[in-house]
Structure formats: structure tokens, C-alpha cells
Motif scaffolding. Sequence first.
Motif, PDB file in Angstrom:
ATOM      1  N   VAL A 228      41.571  10.983  -8.382  1.00 19.63           N
ATOM      2  CA  VAL A 228      40.147  11.058  -8.047  1.00 19.63           C
ATOM      3  C   VAL A 228      39.757  12.496  -7.717  1.00 19.63           C
ATOM      4  O   VAL A 228      40.477  13.194  -7.001  1.00 19.63           O
ATOM      5  N   GLN A 229      38.639  12.927  -8.238  1.00 16.95           N
ATOM      6  CA  GLN A 229      38.177  14.294  -8.008  1.00 16.95           C
ATOM      7  C   GLN A 229      37.849  14.519  -6.532  1.00 16.95           C
ATOM      8  O   GLN A 229      37.470  13.589  -5.810  1.00 16.95           O
ATOM      9  N   ASP A 230      37.995  15.745  -6.097  1.00 18.09           N
ATOM     10  CA  ASP A 230      37.698  16.102  -4.702  1.00 18.09           C
ATOM     11  C   ASP A 230      36.228  15.812  -4.374  1.00 18.09           C
ATOM     12  O   ASP A 230      35.328  16.126  -5.166  1.00 18.09           O
ATOM     13  N   GLY A 231      36.028  15.232  -3.201  1.00 22.97           N
ATOM     14  CA  GLY A 231      34.669  14.940  -2.758  1.00 22.97           C
ATOM     15  C   GLY A 231      34.102  13.647  -3.289  1.00 22.97           C
ATOM     16  O   GLY A 231      32.974  13.274  -2.948  1.00 22.97           O
ATOM     17  N   VAL A 232      34.858  12.950  -4.125  1.00 16.65           N
ATOM     18  CA  VAL A 232      34.398  11.681  -4.696  1.00 16.65           C
ATOM     19  C   VAL A 232      35.066  10.522  -3.969  1.00 16.65           C
ATOM     20  O   VAL A 232      36.285  10.504  -3.807  1.00 16.65           O
ATOM     21  N   GLU A 233      34.261   9.566  -3.526  1.00 19.13           N
ATOM     22  CA  GLU A 233      34.801   8.377  -2.862  1.00 19.13           C
ATOM     23  C   GLU A 233      34.834   7.224  -3.863  1.00 19.13           C
ATOM     24  O   GLU A 233      33.808   6.848  -4.429  1.00 19.13           O
ATOM     25  N   LEU A 234      36.006   6.695  -4.082  1.00 20.73           N
ATOM     26  CA  LEU A 234      36.175   5.581  -5.015  1.00 20.73           C
ATOM     27  C   LEU A 234      36.612   4.338  -4.248  1.00 20.73           C
ATOM     28  O   LEU A 234      37.681   4.310  -3.657  1.00 20.73           O
TER      29      LEU A 234
ATOM     30  N   ASN B  16      28.025  11.962 -16.220  1.00 17.56           N
ATOM     31  CA  ASN B  16      26.606  11.644 -15.996  1.00 17.56           C
ATOM     32  C   ASN B  16      26.154  10.381 -16.735  1.00 17.56           C
ATOM     33  O   ASN B  16      24.971  10.255 -17.089  1.00 17.56           O
TER      34      ASN B  16
ATOM     35  N   VAL C 195      31.719   3.232 -12.239  1.00 17.25           N
ATOM     36  CA  VAL C 195      31.657   4.661 -11.905  1.00 17.25           C
ATOM     37  C   VAL C 195      31.879   5.442 -13.198  1.00 17.25           C
ATOM     38  O   VAL C 195      32.547   4.969 -14.112  1.00 17.25           O
TER      39      VAL C 195
ATOM     40  N   ASP D  43      32.888  11.985 -14.185  1.00 16.68           N
ATOM     41  CA  ASP D  43      32.506  12.542 -12.887  1.00 16.68           C
ATOM     42  C   ASP D  43      33.408  12.084 -11.754  1.00 16.68           C
ATOM     43  O   ASP D  43      33.336  12.635 -10.654  1.00 16.68           O
ATOM     44  N   THR D  44      34.229  11.063 -11.989  1.00 15.85           N
ATOM     45  CA  THR D  44      35.027  10.456 -10.922  1.00 15.85           C
ATOM     46  C   THR D  44      36.495  10.851 -10.964  1.00 15.85           C
ATOM     47  O   THR D  44      37.099  11.161  -9.929  1.00 15.85           O
TER      48      THR D  44
ATOM     49  N   THR E 151      40.096  12.844 -12.147  1.00 18.06           N
ATOM     50  CA  THR E 151      40.707  14.119 -12.526  1.00 18.06           C
ATOM     51  C   THR E 151      41.314  13.965 -13.918  1.00 18.06           C
ATOM     52  O   THR E 151      41.383  12.856 -14.455  1.00 18.06           O
TER      53      THR E 151
END
Length: 432
Positions: free
Chosen positions: A35-41, A179, A62, A66-67, A69
Motif C-alpha cells: 500500500v502506498q504511503d499515506g493511503v489507508e486500505l 484516478n 479502490v 492510486d492505492t 505500490t
Amino acid sequence: MGKFFKKLSPARIIALGFALTILLGSVLLILPCSVQDGVELKYIDSLYTSTSAVCVTGLIAVDAGDTFTPLGQFFLAALIQVGGLGVTAVGAGIILAMGKKMDLKGRTLIKEAMNLDSGKGIVTFVRDIFITTVIIELIGAVLSFTVFVQDYPVPKAIGISLFHTVAAFNNSGFDILGNFQNLIPYRDDIMLNLVTCGLIFFGGIGFLVVREMWTKKFCWKTFSMHAKVVLSVSGLLILVGTVLIKLTENVTWLGALFHSVSARTAGFSTYPLGTFSNAGLLVLTVLMFIGASPGSTGGGVKTSTFFVLLQGIKSAATNKSEKGFRYAVPKDAFRKAAVITLLALAVVVTGTYLFTILEPEIPLMDALFEITSAFGTVGLSTGITPGLGVGAKLLSIFIMYIGRLGPLTVASLWYFSRGERVSFPEGNIAIG
């Protein structure tokens, strides 16, 4: 554990294999490295994404671009590939790669999973599946790269091309462009549209037909009845779908063709479906319900089922035998086709009913479209998926699972053959 699996029927082993793969995928996708940094899954979204990938659907809660890595996107692509080839076929491929022999149970599993008539030549068939997949996906990746490299740096263009090709050939409408845009930016790109349609088509007609086309050098006269049915029905549905979509929507002929092909279980879109009319959505819904072909990476009731159903109805109306392409349709084919279609309708109708209870503010057409997309493992959506509640997502997960296994397979999971002990006199019942 080995004794436990030996007692299970092939259908139950396949169902369990898909379920375990989905659970494993949900864990891999929610790992911090995925999961990318700053993204809450949330876990429900991870489970939803994993189910959509393994069931080669493409519905997204999602956005994958954008979600996740690059590692998370790799896990997602791997889940799509495993789901498309089939958990059983992948397992058999690993066994063969290790130099071990496949036992009778394994051969039976492959036969059941790929809808084969017999267990002969299973090893060769599995090898052909992997070789065919690698060749087609490599060609697709190279052609897709020529398009994506114009908009992205070479390393990223390679990654997008590989991911897109895996998703397209396995009839799963995932993208990593970000997006929630899917392929809308490339609606007018002829190359990417045609390459994607080609990947979807070959992935959707089934490995048996692809192998037959290659071995018989694309000679129509030498094709089997199954191959002729699959190719002719697929072509007819694409043609009719293209014309109807063009008549109802303000899209180009290329856009109409793309959506006609994609609606047959792929799930890519080049126009926002939320802007489509009810007539256009209905056309796509019918195409999604029919779906791809047996032994393919797609879902739906299948093209051959649709063909046999039409032949059975024609036979009943004209009092003539069921036939096609100078072959007689097998006697039990119509009954099986009717059962599959009725079970599929029951799943879609029941699912839509429950969906409208869980999400009462969503219009009925959107709800029907979403559930049919989930059942047909398509992935097309009018844009309502990310905003669904937990209950609706769990329902969609269950529908996707049924759609990937097939309603008849799911129904047989609780069937125990004990034979008929009592016979009854034949009754009289009015029909029609």
C-alpha cells in the motif's frame, strides 16, 4: 490434510482453492509494502479487490493505481493471472515444472475445471495453456508498450503494458492508470483499442478453441462443432452489440465496438458508463450475462450455453431436431443449458433484490448492472462501487465467487449421489 482433500469432490476442491487464494490475496494486498504511503486500505476493500482479481472481474472499491505500490500491483497482477488460468491449472503447472507426475485426482480436477470431455492428454493441454498464455501476453505487452511509452517513462510504460496485457487477456478490467479513469484517456487510440479487444477475444473464447485454431491452421472447415459455435456466436454478439450500443449512445464506432467486446466479461471502458442511457446499459447487461466461452478466462452463462438454449427453443417451436453446423446437438445439452441459465437468473435476480435492500438509494438499473457485472465476472460499473457499504460489498464478493465457479458447480457442492430408491408413476402437467 491429504486424507481430507482425497474425500472432497473435484468441484469442492476447486471451490476451496479459489476461496483460499482470495484470502491469501487479501492478506498480500493489505501488507504495508503493498500500500502506498499515506493511503489507508480497509480489509473489506482488500478482500473485495482480491476477490475481484482472482475471479477476474475488475470491479474496484479502490483505484489500483492510486492505492498500491509497484509490489502491490505485482501481487494484483499475479492474482489476476492465477484466477484467469484457474487455481487448478496453475497448481498442475507447478507440479509439472517440478518434474512430478500428475495423479488421477489431479487429472480429474483439470478436466472439471477446464470443462474437458475426457482426461486424456491433460499434461499436454496444461503445457499448451501456459505456452499460449505467455506468447499472447508477450505480443500484447509489446504492442501496448508502443502506446503507453508515448505518455510514460520507459520503466513505467513497461509495467503498465505488462499489467494491462495480463488484465486484458484474463478478461479482468483492472488498470493502474489512477484516478478511476480506466482507458478513457485512450478512447480514440486505435492501436490500444484493437490490441485490447484482441486480447479480450482470445482470452474469452477458451484455450481449447485457441489451440484448435492454431493446430488446424485457422481452417474453418476442419474446426469442431464447439469451436464453430464459440467463434460464430462470439462474432455475432460482438456485431449486434456494437450496432445496438452505437444506436443508443453518443459514442464512436470504435467505442461501440470496444464496449461490445469488453462487456463480454472484460470490464474495460473508454467512456464513463454513468452517462449511458438505460437502453445502453440494458444491452451491456445482456452481453455481460451471456459472457465468454467454456474453458476461458471469462464468466457468464457462456456462448455455447446461449447457442444450445436457442437451438432447443427453435426445436420445440418447429418440431425439428436440435442441430448446428451439420452436427446434432447432444441430447442432454439443452437440459443442462436451461438449468445453468435458470440458476444464473436466480443468482442475478436474488442478488439485485438484496442489493436494493442494502443500498436503497441506488437506482434499480444501476443495481442490476452492478450485480450482473459481478456475476459475469465483468467489472463494468456505472461508478457506484467505491461508495458501497460493507453489506453490499460482501454481497458482491459472494456473487463474484459464484460467477467464477459457475452456478451449476456451486449447486453441486451440496449434492450427494445416493441413487433413486423409489420410483413414481409418471404424472400429467400442463405446460405453456
